[in-house]
Design a protein around this motif. Structure first.
Motif, PDB file in Angstrom:
ATOM      1  N   PRO A  10       0.724  -1.128  -0.196  1.00 55.93           N
ATOM      2  CA  PRO A  10       0.288   0.057  -0.096  1.00 55.93           C
ATOM      3  C   PRO A  10       0.710   1.372  -0.055  1.00 55.93           C
ATOM      4  O   PRO A  10       2.035   1.292   0.711  1.00 55.93           O
ATOM      5  N   LEU A  11       0.094   2.152  -1.019  1.00 57.65           N
ATOM      6  CA  LEU A  11       1.203   3.295  -0.667  1.00 57.65           C
ATOM      7  C   LEU A  11      -0.104   4.656  -0.020  1.00 57.65           C
ATOM      8  O   LEU A  11      -0.512   4.495   0.012  1.00 57.65           O
ATOM      9  N   ARG A  12       1.511   5.732   0.325  1.00 56.35           N
ATOM     10  CA  ARG A  12       0.813   6.662   1.230  1.00 56.35           C
ATOM     11  C   ARG A  12       1.367   7.791   0.083  1.00 56.35           C
ATOM     12  O   ARG A  12       2.116   8.529  -0.280  1.00 56.35           O
ATOM     13  N   GLU A  37     -11.494   5.629  -4.560  1.00 55.86           N
ATOM     14  CA  GLU A  37     -11.104   4.121  -5.463  1.00 55.86           C
ATOM     15  C   GLU A  37      -9.436   3.585  -5.454  1.00 55.86           C
ATOM     16  O   GLU A  37      -9.336   2.244  -4.711  1.00 55.86           O
ATOM     17  N   LEU A  38      -8.539   5.058  -4.952  1.00 55.17           N
ATOM     18  CA  LEU A  38      -7.367   4.711  -4.062  1.00 55.17           C
ATOM     19  C   LEU A  38      -7.868   3.820  -2.762  1.00 55.17           C
ATOM     20  O   LEU A  38      -6.414   3.634  -2.551  1.00 55.17           O
ATOM     21  N   THR A  39      -8.176   5.025  -1.879  1.00 56.12           N
ATOM     22  CA  THR A  39      -8.394   4.251  -0.895  1.00 56.12           C
ATOM     23  C   THR A  39      -9.443   2.879  -0.713  1.00 56.12           C
ATOM     24  O   THR A  39      -8.460   1.244   0.400  1.00 56.12           O
ATOM     25  N   ALA A  40     -10.019   1.691  -1.679  1.00 57.02           N
ATOM     26  CA  ALA A  40     -10.770   0.796  -1.527  1.00 57.02           C
ATOM     27  C   ALA A  40      -9.904  -0.122  -1.818  1.00 57.02           C
ATOM     28  O   ALA A  40      -9.722  -1.013  -1.747  1.00 57.02           O
ATOM     29  N   LEU A  41      -8.727   0.757  -3.051  1.00 53.85           N
ATOM     30  CA  LEU A  41      -7.358  -0.181  -3.599  1.00 53.85           C
ATOM     31  C   LEU A  41      -6.804  -0.837  -2.278  1.00 53.85           C
ATOM     32  O   LEU A  41      -6.397  -1.688  -1.910  1.00 53.85           O
ATOM     33  N   GLY A  42      -6.681  -0.152  -0.925  1.00 56.03           N
ATOM     34  CA  GLY A  42      -5.930  -0.283   0.312  1.00 56.03           C
ATOM     35  C   GLY A  42      -4.240   0.179   0.068  1.00 56.03           C
ATOM     36  O   GLY A  42      -4.056   0.632   1.449  1.00 56.03           O
ATOM     37  N   HIS A  43      -5.039   1.378  -0.604  1.00 60.84           N
ATOM     38  CA  HIS A  43      -3.815   2.289   0.078  1.00 60.84           C
ATOM     39  C   HIS A  43      -3.920   4.224   0.845  1.00 60.84           C
ATOM     40  O   HIS A  43      -5.201   4.088   1.334  1.00 60.84           O
ATOM     41  N   ARG A  44      -3.261   4.664   1.640  1.00 60.85           N
ATOM     42  CA  ARG A  44      -4.060   5.294   2.105  1.00 60.85           C
ATOM     43  C   ARG A  44      -3.482   6.783   2.016  1.00 60.85           C
ATOM     44  O   ARG A  44      -2.112   7.125   0.797  1.00 60.85           O
ATOM     45  N   ARG A 405     -14.732   1.031 -20.434  1.00 60.16           N
ATOM     46  CA  ARG A 405     -13.601   1.753 -20.775  1.00 60.16           C
ATOM     47  C   ARG A 405     -13.950   2.589 -19.800  1.00 60.16           C
ATOM     48  O   ARG A 405     -12.548   3.349 -19.344  1.00 60.16           O
ATOM     49  N   PHE A 406     -14.936   3.088 -19.032  1.00 61.58           N
ATOM     50  CA  PHE A 406     -14.907   4.789 -18.209  1.00 61.58           C
ATOM     51  C   PHE A 406     -14.995   4.845 -16.479  1.00 61.58           C
ATOM     52  O   PHE A 406     -16.358   4.529 -16.445  1.00 61.58           O
ATOM     53  N   THR A 407     -14.916   3.448 -15.915  1.00 60.28           N
ATOM     54  CA  THR A 407     -14.877   4.359 -14.753  1.00 60.28           C
ATOM     55  C   THR A 407     -13.688   4.161 -13.915  1.00 60.28           C
ATOM     56  O   THR A 407     -12.636   4.092 -13.862  1.00 60.28           O
ATOM     57  N   TRP A 408     -14.244   4.343 -12.160  1.00 58.35           N
ATOM     58  CA  TRP A 408     -13.267   5.062 -11.080  1.00 58.35           C
ATOM     59  C   TRP A 408     -12.434   4.113 -11.402  1.00 58.35           C
ATOM     60  O   TRP A 408     -10.854   4.154 -10.336  1.00 58.35           O
ATOM     61  N   GLU A 409     -12.555   2.676 -10.834  1.00 56.10           N
ATOM     62  CA  GLU A 409     -12.210   1.573 -10.137  1.00 56.10           C
ATOM     63  C   GLU A 409     -10.860   1.390 -11.368  1.00 56.10           C
ATOM     64  O   GLU A 409      -9.344   1.296 -11.083  1.00 56.10           O
ATOM     65  N   ARG A 410     -11.202   1.443 -12.358  1.00 56.04           N
ATOM     66  CA  ARG A 410     -10.147   1.471 -13.447  1.00 56.04           C
ATOM     67  C   ARG A 410      -9.005   2.527 -13.785  1.00 56.04           C
ATOM     68  O   ARG A 410      -7.585   2.652 -13.728  1.00 56.04           O
ATOM     69  N   ALA A 411      -9.877   3.617 -13.652  1.00 55.45           N
ATOM     70  CA  ALA A 411      -9.359   5.221 -13.434  1.00 55.45           C
ATOM     71  C   ALA A 411      -7.787   4.720 -12.454  1.00 55.45           C
ATOM     72  O   ALA A 411      -6.470   5.010 -12.359  1.00 55.45           O
ATOM     73  N   ALA A 412      -8.613   4.129 -11.234  1.00 51.47           N
ATOM     74  CA  ALA A 412      -7.605   4.184  -9.807  1.00 51.47           C
ATOM     75  C   ALA A 412      -6.690   3.399 -10.252  1.00 51.47           C
ATOM     76  O   ALA A 412      -5.397   3.456  -9.754  1.00 51.47           O
ATOM     77  N   ARG A 413      -6.469   2.243 -10.422  1.00 52.41           N
ATOM     78  CA  ARG A 413      -5.435   0.946 -10.941  1.00 52.41           C
ATOM     79  C   ARG A 413      -4.258   1.711 -11.846  1.00 52.41           C
ATOM     80  O   ARG A 413      -3.546   1.394 -11.621  1.00 52.41           O
ATOM     81  N   SER A 414      -5.065   2.309 -12.682  1.00 47.03           N
ATOM     82  CA  SER A 414      -4.322   2.798 -13.690  1.00 47.03           C
ATOM     83  C   SER A 414      -3.412   3.794 -13.300  1.00 47.03           C
ATOM     84  O   SER A 414      -1.816   4.028 -13.268  1.00 47.03           O
ATOM     85  N   VAL A 416      -2.603   4.102  -9.564  1.00 48.02           N
ATOM     86  CA  VAL A 416      -1.298   3.363  -9.549  1.00 48.02           C
ATOM     87  C   VAL A 416      -0.088   2.628  -9.857  1.00 48.02           C
ATOM     88  O   VAL A 416       0.917   2.995  -9.178  1.00 48.02           O
ATOM     89  N   GLU A 417       0.023   2.626 -10.795  1.00 46.51           N
ATOM     90  CA  GLU A 417       0.768   1.952 -11.663  1.00 46.51           C
ATOM     91  C   GLU A 417       1.356   2.951 -12.198  1.00 46.51           C
ATOM     92  O   GLU A 417       3.182   2.466 -12.236  1.00 46.51           O
ATOM     93  N   HIS A 418       1.339   4.623 -12.597  1.00 46.53           N
ATOM     94  CA  HIS A 418       2.096   5.631 -12.501  1.00 46.53           C
ATOM     95  C   HIS A 418       2.176   5.713 -11.300  1.00 46.53           C
ATOM     96  O   HIS A 418       3.815   6.440 -11.830  1.00 46.53           O
ATOM     97  N   TYR A 419       2.023   5.366 -10.368  1.00 45.51           N
ATOM     98  CA  TYR A 419       2.602   5.863  -9.093  1.00 45.51           C
ATOM     99  C   TYR A 419       3.822   5.156  -8.681  1.00 45.51           C
ATOM    100  O   TYR A 419       4.418   6.213  -8.849  1.00 45.51           O
ATOM    101  N   ARG A 420       3.615   3.790  -8.509  1.00 46.72           N
ATOM    102  CA  ARG A 420       4.978   2.813  -8.873  1.00 46.72           C
ATOM    103  C   ARG A 420       6.157   2.895  -9.737  1.00 46.72           C
ATOM    104  O   ARG A 420       7.336   3.120  -9.485  1.00 46.72           O
ATOM    105  N   THR A 421       5.241   3.250 -10.757  1.00 45.34           N
ATOM    106  CA  THR A 421       6.981   3.486 -11.723  1.00 45.34           C
ATOM    107  C   THR A 421       6.920   4.399 -11.645  1.00 45.34           C
ATOM    108  O   THR A 421       8.787   5.012 -11.701  1.00 45.34           O
TER     109      THR A 421
END
Length: 435
Positions: A10-12, A37-44, A405-414, A416-421
């Motif tokens: 999980p990311l802060r 949605e980021l919170t729902a994915l387990g991030h702070r 194509r256009f849901t907030w869950e998809r947006a949040a997951r994508s 997070v990928e850019h955060y990690r990169t």
């Protein structure tokens, strides 16, 4: 206790929002739904915002970063009392406002820089929502115990587009001079944008505008579409449809939104469809092109303005409409289009900016018309007012497009990928060195 590898821990996240009220524009909607949605994915996630403060879902903390709130209702452009000034940033904010400029991106960035410096080590990544202020540029060392976290910035679309359209619509030299001073902050945003390592944007149209207008290098810009809350914006067969009702969202009476063209289209429509009427989600303008058009065409009784409604009320309003319309001359994405399509209400939309990326092909998921063409708007809306089969087909296809194509869950997951990169590729170099 569960353990996480470095790649999935999980990311802060510090999510910055200089203007976050969801009823005054798309930035507030973005902050609310993405943080949830980021919170729902387990991030702070901690949202750091200024007035008008973001409205957030339960479980998402807000750190308030007060300004002088110079544009608040009911006294915009106010003169604060002497006791309201806390420091030099407040004085700067007031001085820029009094000389006709818009200070909030700059002064929020300075306050945010101060807060982040005091809380160094609390966050893995800082996500700036289109502030693009000098305070967020080169805020500290990139490596070592005092290193600042990597920054990811969302640019929905360059504000230079708004500036161009407003200048083109300005009636006289005085108005043009006033607009140039107001939009002076876009020079700062250009300089800051060119220094950013990771930029997220919401459409390929916006990506092209950011490259052309702001000079950001293409490899630094990543498209992450946003979307609708499909659990709220959904069809409901039990919801009665009001005959002749057209609904649109217009958060501001500015040329970019194209509302005046929809008002003109309504006047044309009512010659053949007397029951046609318009509900605008937004504030009623007291003066300007829209107010003048309402008076000129005698439409005061056929146009209703509603504001301050929540998502559930908005979804009911859209479901109860025969037609939803996006008349914009330009959009960097178009949340109203996605939300309308998610409810299954048939959509008439222009081809302005990124609207076609959301609304899809003409005749399949929407009826598409050229921007600024009131006659074409009237014809397309008239087709939907009289063809039940077309309404049903386009409404169902629009809903499926949004789900895919256009849901907030998809947006949040994508996102997070850019955060990690960004975290993984943080390079040990001077903040002044460009890559």
């Amino acid at each position: 206790m569960a353990t996480h590898s470095e790649g999935d821990r999980p990311l802060r996240i510090a999510l910055l929002s200089y203007k976050g009220n969801p009823w005054c524009g798309g930035q507030g909607v973005y902050v609310r739904h993405l943080s949830r949605e980021l919170t729902a994915l387990g991030h702070r996630v901690e949202v750091i915002g200024a007035q008008p403060y973001p409205v957030l879902d339960p479980g998402v903390p807000l750190t308030e970063l007060p300004s002088l709130d110079l544009y608040r209702d009911p006294d915009p452009f106010r003169t604060p009392g002497a006791g309201e000034f806390r420091d030099w940033i407040d004085a700067l904010e007031f001085a820029i406002m009094r000389t006709g400029g818009f200070p909030e991106p700059l002064t929020f960035s300075l306050r945010a820089r101060r807060l982040l410096a005091a809380r160094r080590g609390d966050f893995d990544v800082v996500h700036d929502n289109q502030t693009l202020g000098y305070g967020l540029m080169g805020a500290g060392p990139l490596t070592g115990p005092d290193a600042v976290p990597p920054q990811v910035t969302t640019i929905h679309h360059p504000i230079t587009v708004d500036r161009r359209l407003e200048l083109a619509a300005a009636p006289d030299l005085g108005r043009r001079l006033s607009l140039r001073r107001w939009y002076a902050f876009t020079r700062m945003q250009k300089r800051v944008a060119r220094r950013l390592e990771t930029v997220l944007t919401v459409s390929h149209t916006s990506r092209s505008e950011i490259i052309d207008d702001l000079g950001v290098r293409p490899h630094r810009i990543h498209v992450v579409p946003i979307g609708a809350d499909t659990t709220i914006f959904r069809p409901d067969p039990a919801e009665p449809v009001v005959p002749g009702r057209i609904v649109t969202t217009s958060s501001a009476d500015v040329p970019l939104k194209g509302l005046v063209h929809l008002v003109e289209a309504l006047a044309k429509l009512r010659t053949e469809h007397p029951a046609a009427h318009l509900v605008v989600v937004g504030s009623r303008p007291g003066r300007g092109p829209v107010a003048e058009a309402l008076e000129r065409f005698g439409l005061e009784g056929a146009v209703e303005f509603v504001k301050g409604i929540d998502d559930a009320e908005l979804a009911r309003l859209i479901r109860g409409a025969r037609v939803a319309c996006v008349p914009s001359l330009y959009e960097g994405f178009s949340l109203p289009a996605a939300e309308a399509m998610a409810t299954g209400t048939p959509l008439v939309a222009t081809t302005g900016g990124a609207v076609p990326e959301v609304a899809g092909p003409d005749g399949e998921t929407c009826l598409a018309v050229p921007p600024g063409d009131a006659g074409a708007l009237a014809v397309a809306i008239g087709r939907l007012l009289t063809d039940d089969g077309l309404c049903a087909r386009i409404g169902a296809a629009g809903r499926e497009r949004v789900l895919g194509r256009f849901t907030w869950e998809r947006a949040a997951r994508s996102t997070v990928e850019h955060y990690r990169t960004a975290i993984a590729t943080r390079a040990p170099r001077s903040p002044g060195v460009r890559g």
